[in-house]
Design a protein around this motif. Structure first.
Motif, PDB file in Angstrom:
ATOM      1  N   ALA A  71      -0.997  36.212  45.009  1.00  0.00           N
ATOM      2  CA  ALA A  71      -0.096  36.726  46.060  1.00  0.00           C
ATOM      3  C   ALA A  71       1.111  35.808  46.273  1.00  0.00           C
ATOM      4  CB  ALA A  71      -0.864  36.867  47.370  1.00  0.00           C
ATOM      5  N   ASP A  72       1.106  34.663  45.605  1.00  0.00           N
ATOM      6  CA  ASP A  72       2.109  33.621  45.835  1.00  0.00           C
ATOM      7  C   ASP A  72       2.251  33.308  47.328  1.00  0.00           C
ATOM      8  OD1 ASP A  72       3.909  31.675  45.157  1.00  0.00           O
ATOM      9  OD2 ASP A  72       5.628  33.035  45.034  1.00  0.00           O
ATOM     10  N   HIS A  73       1.129  33.233  47.990  1.00  0.00           N
ATOM     11  CA  HIS A  73       1.098  32.877  49.413  1.00  0.00           C
ATOM     12  C   HIS A  73      -0.153  32.039  49.633  1.00  0.00           C
ATOM     13  CE1 HIS A  73       2.159  32.993  53.537  1.00  0.00           C
ATOM     14  NE2 HIS A  73       1.026  33.541  53.895  1.00  0.00           N
ATOM     15  N   HIS A  74       0.048  30.786  50.088  1.00  0.00           N
ATOM     16  CA  HIS A  74      -1.034  29.801  50.039  1.00  0.00           C
ATOM     17  C   HIS A  74      -1.449  29.318  51.424  1.00  0.00           C
ATOM     18  CE1 HIS A  74       1.170  29.721  46.187  1.00  0.00           C
ATOM     19  NE2 HIS A  74      -0.020  29.584  45.654  1.00  0.00           N
ATOM     20  N   PRO A  75      -2.706  29.028  51.583  1.00  0.00           N
ATOM     21  CA  PRO A  75      -3.194  28.518  52.867  1.00  0.00           C
ATOM     22  C   PRO A  75      -2.893  27.031  53.043  1.00  0.00           C
ATOM     23  CG  PRO A  75      -5.000  28.571  51.312  1.00  0.00           C
ATOM     24  CD  PRO A  75      -3.810  29.162  50.594  1.00  0.00           C
ATOM     25  N   GLU A  76      -2.889  26.583  54.295  1.00  0.00           N
ATOM     26  CA  GLU A  76      -3.053  25.162  54.593  1.00  0.00           C
ATOM     27  C   GLU A  76      -4.531  25.041  54.918  1.00  0.00           C
ATOM     28  OE1 GLU A  76      -0.419  23.626  57.573  1.00  0.00           O
ATOM     29  OE2 GLU A  76       1.232  24.879  56.915  1.00  0.00           O
ATOM     30  N   TRP A  77      -5.223  24.129  54.237  1.00  0.00           N
ATOM     31  CA  TRP A  77      -6.664  24.090  54.468  1.00  0.00           C
ATOM     32  C   TRP A  77      -7.242  22.731  54.226  1.00  0.00           C
ATOM     33  CZ3 TRP A  77      -8.986  27.723  50.124  1.00  0.00           C
ATOM     34  CH2 TRP A  77      -8.401  27.423  48.893  1.00  0.00           C
ATOM     35  N   SER A  78      -8.423  22.531  54.829  1.00  0.00           N
ATOM     36  CA  SER A  78      -9.128  21.271  54.634  1.00  0.00           C
ATOM     37  C   SER A  78     -10.612  21.558  54.454  1.00  0.00           C
ATOM     38  CB  SER A  78      -8.904  20.338  55.822  1.00  0.00           C
ATOM     39  OG  SER A  78      -9.426  20.918  56.991  1.00  0.00           O
ATOM     40  N   ASN A  79     -11.280  20.613  53.848  1.00  0.00           N
ATOM     41  CA  ASN A  79     -12.707  20.761  53.539  1.00  0.00           C
ATOM     42  C   ASN A  79     -13.417  19.436  53.779  1.00  0.00           C
ATOM     43  OD1 ASN A  79     -14.388  20.139  50.577  1.00  0.00           O
ATOM     44  ND2 ASN A  79     -15.286  21.530  52.045  1.00  0.00           N
ATOM     45  N   VAL A  80     -14.510  19.500  54.508  1.00  0.00           N
ATOM     46  CA  VAL A  80     -15.419  18.373  54.637  1.00  0.00           C
ATOM     47  C   VAL A  80     -16.818  18.903  54.337  1.00  0.00           C
ATOM     48  CG1 VAL A  80     -16.355  16.563  56.131  1.00  0.00           C
ATOM     49  CG2 VAL A  80     -13.974  17.279  56.398  1.00  0.00           C
ATOM     50  N   TRP A  81     -17.305  18.579  53.165  1.00  0.00           N
ATOM     51  CA  TRP A  81     -18.613  19.013  52.660  1.00  0.00           C
ATOM     52  C   TRP A  81     -18.809  20.529  52.753  1.00  0.00           C
ATOM     53  CZ3 TRP A  81     -24.119  19.772  54.182  1.00  0.00           C
ATOM     54  CH2 TRP A  81     -24.935  19.780  53.041  1.00  0.00           C
ATOM     55  N   ASN A  82     -19.537  21.021  53.757  1.00  0.00           N
ATOM     56  CA  ASN A  82     -19.833  22.461  53.792  1.00  0.00           C
ATOM     57  C   ASN A  82     -18.886  23.250  54.688  1.00  0.00           C
ATOM     58  OD1 ASN A  82     -20.723  21.504  56.235  1.00  0.00           O
ATOM     59  ND2 ASN A  82     -22.546  22.795  56.324  1.00  0.00           N
ATOM     60  N   ARG A  83     -17.846  22.605  55.149  1.00  0.00           N
ATOM     61  CA  ARG A  83     -16.957  23.177  56.165  1.00  0.00           C
ATOM     62  C   ARG A  83     -15.543  23.360  55.603  1.00  0.00           C
ATOM     63  NH1 ARG A  83     -17.730  22.648  61.613  1.00  0.00           N
ATOM     64  NH2 ARG A  83     -15.906  22.922  62.917  1.00  0.00           N
ATOM     65  N   VAL A  84     -14.979  24.532  55.813  1.00  0.00           N
ATOM     66  CA  VAL A  84     -13.608  24.800  55.368  1.00  0.00           C
ATOM     67  C   VAL A  84     -12.796  25.302  56.562  1.00  0.00           C
ATOM     68  CG1 VAL A  84     -12.141  26.156  53.807  1.00  0.00           C
ATOM     69  CG2 VAL A  84     -14.414  25.420  53.044  1.00  0.00           C
TER      70      VAL A  84
END
Lengths: 99, 99
Positions: free
Chosen positions: A57-70
């Motif tokens: 889609a050429d549209h990206h999230p801002e995201w973070s991950n700590v082990w089992n959590r997004v």
């Protein structure tokens, strides 16, 4: 390509009605969702699915991950806030999650 | 399995000498590195490589991504701070990056 327009307040309210799992972030004019998985493998597997559809889609999230959590935040920099593209990506993410 | 021990100040200083690309986060007793790639595909490709080695080592980063940018924080919750496992993961990440 047509300019991407920020959603009006009414459009946003309408869109958020269809996205009950997402929270509205007023400061960023963005929507956020946190998902907790069983473990890292499941969390990163989900991220990989999202990465592929975001790239398409050429549209990206801002995201973070700590082990089992997004944690995901969606906004459209080019529009100065929430746009239809975020609603589409959020809807696709919900579909991955079966929601 | 032996308990994972937090590094002493001397051990940490010694380890950080070998990791010039990483910053020490005093508040978290952690190390951080930010990497900027060409685009999202390259950034997420890197994340996938890190995810695989993190899973194999059963030691996972805290990290975030915004388009071409990846921020990584390494610490060991079970040790209450930085441990040898973080140094090993940082070294492996540097190897992926060719640094």
């Amino acid at each position: 390509m047509a300019a991407i327009e920020q959603l009006s307040e009414a459009e946003r309210a309408d869109a958020l009605d269809g996205l009950p799992e997402w929270d509205y972030d007023d400061a960023r004019d963005a929507i956020t969702r946190t998902i907790v998985f069983t473990d890292f493998a499941e969390a990163f597997g989900f991220m990989t699915q999202v990465a592929l559809l975001a790239e398409r889609a050429d549209h990206h999230p801002e995201w973070s991950n700590v082990w089992n959590r997004v944690e995901i935040l969606l906004t459209t920099h080019d529009a100065g806030g929430l746009s239809e593209r975020d609603i589409e990506l959020a809807t696709a993410i919900d579909a991955i999650l079966g929601g």
